[in-house]
Design an enzyme around this catalytic site. Sequence first.
Site, PDB file in Angstrom:
ATOM      1  N   HIS A 164      67.177  38.311  64.309  1.00  0.00           N
ATOM      2  CA  HIS A 164      67.292  36.851  64.170  1.00  0.00           C
ATOM      3  C   HIS A 164      68.038  36.447  62.904  1.00  0.00           C
ATOM      4  O   HIS A 164      68.481  35.309  62.789  1.00  0.00           O
ATOM      5  CB  HIS A 164      65.901  36.216  64.165  1.00  0.00           C
ATOM      6  CG  HIS A 164      65.242  36.288  65.498  1.00  0.00           C
ATOM      7  ND1 HIS A 164      65.120  35.213  66.334  1.00  0.00           N
ATOM      8  CD2 HIS A 164      64.705  37.334  66.172  1.00  0.00           C
ATOM      9  CE1 HIS A 164      64.522  35.577  67.447  1.00  0.00           C
ATOM     10  NE2 HIS A 164      64.242  36.864  67.378  1.00  0.00           N
ATOM     11  N   ASP A 372      72.141  31.581  56.867  1.00  0.00           N
ATOM     12  CA  ASP A 372      71.038  31.468  57.823  1.00  0.00           C
ATOM     13  C   ASP A 372      71.465  32.128  59.127  1.00  0.00           C
ATOM     14  O   ASP A 372      72.604  31.919  59.568  1.00  0.00           O
ATOM     15  CB  ASP A 372      70.730  29.977  58.073  1.00  0.00           C
ATOM     16  CG  ASP A 372      69.269  29.720  58.393  1.00  0.00           C
ATOM     17  OD1 ASP A 372      68.645  30.588  59.020  1.00  0.00           O
ATOM     18  OD2 ASP A 372      68.758  28.649  58.016  1.00  0.00           O
TER      19      ASP A 372
HETATM   20  P1  ADP Z   1      63.439  29.791  59.640  1.00  0.00           P
HETATM   21  O1  ADP Z   1      63.287  30.575  60.882  1.00  0.00           O
HETATM   22  O2  ADP Z   1      64.222  30.488  58.567  1.00  0.00           O
HETATM   23  O3  ADP Z   1      62.165  29.238  59.103  1.00  0.00           O
HETATM   24  P2  ADP Z   1      64.632  27.776  61.394  1.00  0.00           P
HETATM   25  O4  ADP Z   1      65.233  26.471  61.057  1.00  0.00           O
HETATM   26  O5  ADP Z   1      65.440  28.630  62.306  1.00  0.00           O
HETATM   27  O6  ADP Z   1      64.327  28.505  60.007  1.00  0.00           O
HETATM   28  O7  ADP Z   1      63.236  27.580  62.092  1.00  0.00           O
HETATM   29  C1  ADP Z   1      62.216  26.837  61.473  1.00  0.00           C
HETATM   30  C2  ADP Z   1      61.221  26.382  62.539  1.00  0.00           C
HETATM   31  O8  ADP Z   1      60.040  25.962  61.886  1.00  0.00           O
HETATM   32  C3  ADP Z   1      61.737  25.216  63.371  1.00  0.00           C
HETATM   33  O9  ADP Z   1      61.348  25.373  64.715  1.00  0.00           O
HETATM   34  C4  ADP Z   1      61.033  24.009  62.736  1.00  0.00           C
HETATM   35  O10 ADP Z   1      60.747  22.959  63.635  1.00  0.00           O
HETATM   36  C5  ADP Z   1      59.742  24.626  62.240  1.00  0.00           C
HETATM   37  N1  ADP Z   1      59.273  23.917  61.044  1.00  0.00           N
HETATM   38  C6  ADP Z   1      59.900  23.813  59.864  1.00  0.00           C
HETATM   39  N2  ADP Z   1      59.196  23.054  59.009  1.00  0.00           N
HETATM   40  C7  ADP Z   1      58.094  22.673  59.665  1.00  0.00           C
HETATM   41  C8  ADP Z   1      56.965  21.868  59.316  1.00  0.00           C
HETATM   42  N3  ADP Z   1      56.823  21.293  58.112  1.00  0.00           N
HETATM   43  N4  ADP Z   1      56.019  21.695  60.244  1.00  0.00           N
HETATM   44  C9  ADP Z   1      56.150  22.265  61.461  1.00  0.00           C
HETATM   45  N5  ADP Z   1      57.176  23.019  61.842  1.00  0.00           N
HETATM   46  C10 ADP Z   1      58.139  23.225  60.960  1.00  0.00           C
HETATM   47  C1  G6P Z   2      62.598  33.746  59.999  1.00  0.00           C
HETATM   48  C2  G6P Z   2      62.481  35.166  60.495  1.00  0.00           C
HETATM   49  C3  G6P Z   2      61.228  35.309  61.361  1.00  0.00           C
HETATM   50  C4  G6P Z   2      60.016  34.827  60.582  1.00  0.00           C
HETATM   51  C5  G6P Z   2      60.217  33.391  60.112  1.00  0.00           C
HETATM   52  C6  G6P Z   2      59.060  32.858  59.258  1.00  0.00           C
HETATM   53  O1  G6P Z   2      62.816  32.925  61.090  1.00  0.00           O
HETATM   54  O2  G6P Z   2      63.653  35.522  61.218  1.00  0.00           O
HETATM   55  O3  G6P Z   2      61.060  36.659  61.758  1.00  0.00           O
HETATM   56  O4  G6P Z   2      58.843  34.932  61.356  1.00  0.00           O
HETATM   57  O5  G6P Z   2      61.398  33.334  59.326  1.00  0.00           O
HETATM   58  O6  G6P Z   2      58.824  33.717  58.154  1.00  0.00           O
HETATM   59  P1  G6P Z   2      57.431  34.458  57.932  1.00  0.00           P
HETATM   60  O7  G6P Z   2      57.648  35.370  56.768  1.00  0.00           O
HETATM   61  O8  G6P Z   2      56.454  33.359  57.623  1.00  0.00           O
HETATM   62  O9  G6P Z   2      57.075  35.189  59.175  1.00  0.00           O
END
Ligand code: ADP
Ligand code: G6P
Length: 474
Positions: A164, A372
């Site tokens: 990912h 990202d």
């Molecule tokens: P990452 O995987 O690096 O965290 P992404 O933007 O790909 O970044 O995915 C983040 C996910 O987490 C999204 O589906 C978003 O809606 C969710 N998310 C981020 N912040 C919040 C929050 N404060 N409350 C609920 N969901 C959240």
């Molecule tokens: C990114 C990674 C995921 C991970 C998520 C949240 O999206 O690709 O594998 O689960 O971040 O991070 P965390 O360390 O809380 O699992």
Amino acid sequence: MRQNSNSLVVVANRLPIDDSVAPDGACEWRRSPGGLGSALHPLLRHTPAAWVGWAGGTGPAPRLPDIDGVRMHCVALTAEDLRDHYEGFANATLWPLYHDAVEQPVYHRRWWEAYQRVNQRFAEAAAAVAEPGGLVWVQDYHLQLVPGLLRALRPDLRIGFFLHVPFPPPELFMQLPRRAELLRGMLGADLIGFQRAQAAHNFAQLVVKVLGLPATDRRIGVDDRVVRVGAYPVSIDTAEMAALAGRPDVTARARRLRHDLGDPQQVILSVDRMDYTKGIEQRLKAYSELLASGDVKVRDTVLVQVAVPSRERVGQYQILRDRVEREVGRINGEFGRVGEPAIHYLTQPFDRAELAALYRVADVMAVTPLRDGMNLVAKEYVAARVDDTGALLLSEFAGAAAELEQAYLVNPHDLEGLKQMLRTALRAGPDDVGDRMRAMRAHLHRHDIRAWARSYLSALDQTGSLVTRLGSTG
Ligand code: ADP
Ligand code: G6P
């Protein structure tokens, strides 16, 4: 052995759930907000499936209920595993290295031992759960050794691996002390998926350079097998987000939020995990300079920054949070007024309806990571803009930029460029904004989470039966 594609086992570091305390004080399990869980949730709801992962925390594995018909198999981590595998090799070695080393990757031999040990445990758990000839889909950078370990335990399985996060160029990957083992681990899969074609290219180059195997960007020869490689950009449940955002209660909530924000002319929103890859500090600096120059005025414009704390025991994350909070305090102290902060700073997790309301209230969505893999928030924002309004300011270094080409694209390292593009997005006319948003929404309706799963799994599943079922879920 005949392939039995009726069963799918997903193996990921995290189960797509978190424990939380219900209002009556009881412990309950709920879907977690992470990108991976959000990405796969709508697919698995429609597929007889099991998920092997960690439930968070240490100690014995909790007994878990099925969630939306998916059987949850918990892999237990000890405090040492958590420290050396999750916080160590996964999130202080691989995560920074794979994100352009925007923070310095740290190497410790003890962390590598934990990485091997924990990957072995995940492989054994998957081997115990998978049906004969079944499909197993291993996810992400925490588990790069699992495909190889699992193949050794269960050669009957069809194994997929999907990364990912970005896969770095050879100059960076070559730093890794155990680079050959990591590549070999991934090559245990039948199909290796990346977010972008560039990542597949980087991987193929490394396989040639480090392992001396014959490789193109699409096919790699390993012993007597061919491992296929490809780009499969992950997506979201576009229709679900659009339906949620269009609900009358969410529309009313968005109106209320705008009122509570002081009915400003413009609302800028950012939603991130608190992570140094997300470019939060650069964004705050740009915003602060626009306030200082008078390009942006507090009463007219507000910034809502949602930043959920993440990986909180890793030093680099603690330092980041301190710096962000100090800067938010400084900006509010300098530019805010009583009852009118320049930045509304929120660290809470929100439910999907509240997030959708926030997306609906945002005239400009600022998604400016330094690097990202994809960035699902950018896609969720576009899906939520059901009236084709709203400007997406998007970093060129997010995987999403390859698809959402009509966004206001920006290089977040270029402070002047970032300020300029933020100004442009704030001042854009409705026609320009509407044309861009319509094009992006059309793209996301075609390329949603089901299209992603279908394209990956149809490449992995040679019998096609799972994919046929996915097709019928609508
Ligand atoms: P990452 O995987 O690096 O965290 P992404 O933007 O790909 O970044 O995915 C983040 C996910 O987490 C999204 O589906 C978003 O809606 C969710 N998310 C981020 N912040 C919040 C929050 N404060 N409350 C609920 N969901 C959240
Ligand atoms: C990114 C990674 C995921 C991970 C998520 C949240 O999206 O690709 O594998 O689960 O971040 O991070 P965390 O360390 O809380 O699992």
